[in-house]
Motif scaffolding. Structure first.
Motif, mmCIF file in Angstrom:
data_model
loop_
_atom_site.group_PDB
_atom_site.id
_atom_site.type_symbol
_atom_site.label_atom_id
_atom_site.label_comp_id
_atom_site.label_asym_id
_atom_site.label_seq_id
_atom_site.Cartn_x
_atom_site.Cartn_y
_atom_site.Cartn_z
ATOM 1 N N LYS A 21 0.741 -1.158 0.092
ATOM 2 C CA LYS A 21 -0.014 -0.044 -0.028
ATOM 3 C C LYS A 21 0.917 1.377 -0.138
ATOM 4 O O LYS A 21 0.570 2.274 -0.694
ATOM 5 N N LEU A 22 2.033 1.270 0.708
ATOM 6 C CA LEU A 22 3.026 2.207 0.653
ATOM 7 C C LEU A 22 3.340 2.393 -0.836
ATOM 8 O O LEU A 22 3.870 3.619 -1.254
ATOM 9 N N ALA A 23 3.995 1.232 -1.412
ATOM 10 C CA ALA A 23 4.434 1.473 -2.679
ATOM 11 C C ALA A 23 3.292 1.947 -3.555
ATOM 12 O O ALA A 23 3.670 2.867 -4.571
ATOM 13 N N ARG A 24 2.190 1.709 -3.531
ATOM 14 C CA ARG A 24 0.872 2.156 -4.242
ATOM 15 C C ARG A 24 0.787 3.691 -3.889
ATOM 16 O O ARG A 24 0.687 4.531 -5.148
ATOM 17 N N LEU A 25 1.137 4.076 -2.631
ATOM 18 C CA LEU A 25 0.909 5.433 -2.453
ATOM 19 C C LEU A 25 1.946 6.328 -3.141
ATOM 20 O O LEU A 25 1.628 7.144 -3.780
ATOM 21 N N ASN A 26 3.083 5.755 -2.935
ATOM 22 C CA ASN A 26 4.427 6.644 -3.562
ATOM 23 C C ASN A 26 4.330 6.720 -5.110
ATOM 24 O O ASN A 26 4.759 7.629 -5.666
ATOM 25 N N ILE A 27 3.771 5.559 -5.603
ATOM 26 C CA ILE A 27 3.561 5.651 -7.237
ATOM 27 C C ILE A 27 2.638 6.875 -7.399
ATOM 28 O O ILE A 27 2.552 7.436 -8.529
ATOM 29 N N SER A 28 1.567 6.709 -6.795
ATOM 30 C CA SER A 28 0.302 7.551 -6.956
ATOM 31 C C SER A 28 0.810 9.269 -6.684
ATOM 32 O O SER A 28 0.373 10.006 -7.538
ATOM 33 N N VAL A 29 1.518 9.421 -5.758
ATOM 34 C CA VAL A 29 2.230 10.838 -5.672
ATOM 35 C C VAL A 29 2.970 11.055 -6.789
ATOM 36 O O VAL A 29 2.941 12.238 -7.364
ATOM 37 N N ALA A 30 3.779 10.444 -7.201
ATOM 38 C CA ALA A 30 4.890 10.502 -8.387
ATOM 39 C C ALA A 30 4.080 10.858 -9.733
ATOM 40 O O ALA A 30 4.260 11.689 -10.581
ATOM 41 N N GLU A 31 2.992 9.857 -9.887
ATOM 42 C CA GLU A 31 2.079 10.225 -11.250
ATOM 43 C C GLU A 31 1.394 11.366 -11.276
ATOM 44 O O GLU A 31 1.086 11.705 -12.191
ATOM 45 N N ALA A 32 1.089 11.991 -9.821
ATOM 46 C CA ALA A 32 0.299 13.216 -9.869
ATOM 47 C C ALA A 32 1.128 14.489 -10.316
ATOM 48 O O ALA A 32 0.648 15.431 -10.555
ATOM 49 N N ILE A 33 2.647 14.193 -10.158
ATOM 50 C CA ILE A 33 3.375 15.457 -10.517
ATOM 51 C C ILE A 33 3.506 15.380 -12.084
ATOM 52 O O ILE A 33 3.752 14.536 -12.674
ATOM 53 N N PRO A 34 3.607 16.760 -12.533
ATOM 54 C CA PRO A 34 3.655 16.615 -14.233
ATOM 55 C C PRO A 34 4.900 16.077 -14.745
ATOM 56 O O PRO A 34 5.917 16.056 -14.087
ATOM 57 N N PRO A 35 4.346 15.410 -15.764
ATOM 58 C CA PRO A 35 5.734 14.576 -16.160
ATOM 59 C C PRO A 35 7.167 15.438 -16.633
ATOM 60 O O PRO A 35 8.220 14.935 -16.484
ATOM 61 N N ALA A 36 6.779 16.628 -16.799
ATOM 62 C CA ALA A 36 8.011 17.731 -17.337
ATOM 63 C C ALA A 36 8.949 17.589 -16.037
ATOM 64 O O ALA A 36 10.208 17.831 -16.069
ATOM 65 N N GLU A 37 8.412 17.351 -14.606
ATOM 66 C CA GLU A 37 8.913 17.687 -13.489
ATOM 67 C C GLU A 37 9.518 16.241 -13.198
ATOM 68 O O GLU A 37 9.348 15.581 -11.903
#
Length: 282
Positions: free
Chosen positions: A85-101
């Motif tokens: 669940k922590l892995a899923r959460l961290n992926i979700s946080v990363a994916e919410a950041i604009p791809p350019a960043e």
């Protein structure tokens, strides 16, 4: 003697029955009044924290979810479920950041990989642990480049195969397998660029398999925007514009389940506008 429906019941029989009922009620009250033992209370509190963290995640309150999950770690309540669940959460946080960043995304992907590995280490029979480890590895490699994809390909495929062996109805695993096959279908250029000198076995994958994988994910969970979006991108790559447009229009009707869905919806709307104009111009 007591008269009841013209039948006589002796007083001792009535008294005996009353005693049985009284004894049962007393025992029941005693059981209900007993304090919960320490292990049960601890387990109940543990479940309450995880439930609260899960609800925070579903409500898109990622910072709160992260804090609650980490409370469990600090209390020594480690489990495979907690780490995936922590892995899923961290992926979700990363994916919410604009791809350019990209630089802002990478630390989150790296932590997701670490959490995924920990989950698998704690319980190799947990399907979600393998799914989210594969997702973390794939997304991190995708942001680094073709060489990293090749280096990670075998491990990603192995984790996805294990996840689906344990749970054939895992829509996330099917969707990630679709992405894997789609990406691998593009890797052939790398081997040609290297003049066939790449050392190691080239991973296998095809667009046909990717399409089947995405459709399987949709059939298992038709509410997820990603499944439709990724399928549409495959169709666009193959110049199947009408099918891509159909998939995108379906995606646009689905609920936002992750913060990254809002970003996807913006791209989906742009693609719908573009493809609609291109098809009208034919």
């Amino acid at each position: 003697m007591v008269q009841m429906n013209n039948a006589s019941i002796p007083y001792p029989a009535i008294s005996c029955r009353r005693n049985i009922v009284t004894t049962f009620l007393t025992a029941l009250l005693l059981m209900l009044s007993q304090p919960v033992d320490g292990n049960t209370a601890s387990k109940s509190n543990e479940n309450s924290v995880i439930d609260a963290a899960d609800q925070a995640f579903k409500s898109l309150h990622y910072e709160k979810a992260d804090s609650l999950y980490n409370v469990m770690i600090q209390d020594g309540k480690e489990s495979a479920a907690l780490y995936w669940k922590l892995a899923r959460l961290n992926i979700s946080v990363a994916e919410a950041i604009p791809p350019a960043e990209r630089e802002k995304r990478m630390p989150w992907y790296s932590k997701a990989v670490d959490y995924g590995r920990k989950a698998v280490q704690l319980d190799d029979s947990n399907a979600s642990a393998h799914t989210w480890l594969a997702a973390a590895l794939a997304l991190k490699a995708d942001r680094i480049g073709a060489k990293e994809k090749l280096n990670r390909a075998a491990e990603i495929k192995r984790e996805l195969d294990r996840a689906l062996e344990l749970n054939p109805n895992d829509d996330v695993a099917w969707s990630m397998l679709g992405s894997y096959n789609f990406e691998v279908s593009k890797i052939g250029w790398f081997n040609r660029f290297m003049g066939g000198t790449f050392v190691g076995q080239m991973p296998k994958g095809s667009r046909e398999e990717a399409e089947k994988n995405f459709k399987k994910a949709i059939s298992l969970n038709p509410r997820v925007i990603r499944h439709y979006h990724e399928l549409a991108l495959l169709y666009i790559e193959e110049d199947r514009k009408q099918e891509a447009l159909n998939a995108l229009r379906m995606a646009a009707t689905k609920p936002v389940l992750m913060k990254s869905d809002a970003r996807r919806l913006n791209e989906i709307r742009r693609l719908i506008t573009r493809l609609s104009k291109e098809l009208e111009g034919k």
